[in-house]
Design an enzyme around this catalytic site. Structure first.
Site: not given
Ligand code: HH2
Length: 263
Positions: A203, A237
């Site tokens: 992040k 995660r």
């Molecule tokens: N972060 C993201 C998405 N979902 N869910 C939880 N519980 N906690 C988090 O920190 C979290 C999440 C964002 O990251 P990512 O899925 O890699 O990217 P994007 O939302 O752009 O798909």
């Protein structure tokens, strides 16, 4: 928990696993690498992201959820839409990862009905605007108050505490300083009596601290993973499963000790 974004636009791996067969290969690879849970998402929640309809979201992830669950994985569905969660639970998912922290009453009822696990994440604002001007009195106290209120509401809806996993929502309406403070004081949330999840992988606060671009944030992500384990976080995660498993094993061995034949 390995991240599987079946999206064209996620902040770090957008487009990589958009095609279904690639997503399934990635799911199997992450299980081989030591992931216990696969978190499947169809809608990006990166700052400024635009929402999808429930049909569009399910169309992206449906086959992946079904196939990963059939292959024996524990599948989590990263959605805040009850229509999508309902289909995913019917297709074999057993965890709902709700970035809105069960804001929708229908999601609350669905999770209670299924008796599934649920990630209750904190977010200030919405993905479209959340990074414009995040502000808190005391970020840890404010997030803890949100968790307490959500735990009460969930228990009122007959969701058992053992099924609730709390997540402070790194990067969701938080400055880099807020994220660092939350990570530093993760153990403050343990007194709430629920398991905890952290999603810090790659992040932007890691970029703010180090200057590293998104492709080069693995070392910073591993530092956070080790600290999180030490502070009692139960689920990480992450994008980089094999590397995180090694970091976690070492952090756990330091905490718990281990006996070696060749010492
Ligand atoms: N972060 C993201 C998405 N979902 N869910 C939880 N519980 N906690 C988090 O920190 C979290 C999440 C964002 O990251 P990512 O899925 O890699 O990217 P994007 O939302 O752009 O798909």
């Amino acid at each position: 928990m390995g991240i599987l974004n079946v999206t064209p636009d996620s902040f770090s791996d957008g487009g990589l696993h958009h095609r279904e067969e690639r997503a399934l290969t990635r799911a199997h690879d992450m299980l081989d690498e030591g992931a216990d849970i696969i978190d499947v998402g169809g809608e990006s929640s990166r700052p400024g992201a635009e929402p999808l309809t429930a049909d569009e979201e399910w169309w992206r992830i449906g086959n992946v959820v079904e196939d990963a669950a059939r292959g024996g994985a524990q599948v989590s569905v990263d959605t805040y839409k009850p229509e999508v969660a309902r289909k995913a639970l019917s297709a074999g998912a057993s965890m709902v990862n709700d970035i809105t922290g069960l804001a929708d009453e229908r999601m609350m009822r669905l999770v209670a009905e299924h008796g599934c696990e649920v990630v209750v994440m904190h977010m200030q604002g919405t993905p479209a605007t959340m990074q414009e001007n995040p502000s808190y009195e005391d970020v840890v106290a404010d997030v803890a108050a949100f968790f307490e209120e959500r735990i009460d509401a969930a228990r009122g809806a007959n969701i058992t505490k053992k099924n609730i996993i709390l997540d402070p929502g790194i990067g969701f309406g938080k400055s880099a300083a807020h994220n660092l403070e939350l990570i530093k004081r993760l153990d403050d949330f343990k007194s709430l009596g629920c398991r905890m999840l952290l999603g810090a992988s790659r992040k932007s606060f890691i970029g703010a601290v180090t200057g590293a671009d998104v492709e080069h944030r693995l070392p910073g992500s591993l530092a956070v993973a080790a600290l999180a384990v030490e502070k009692g976080v139960d689920v990480l995660r992450v994008h980089d499963v094999i590397e995180t498993v090694q970091a976690v094993r070492v952090a756990e061995a330091v905490g718990e000790g281990i006996s070696y034949d060749n010492d």
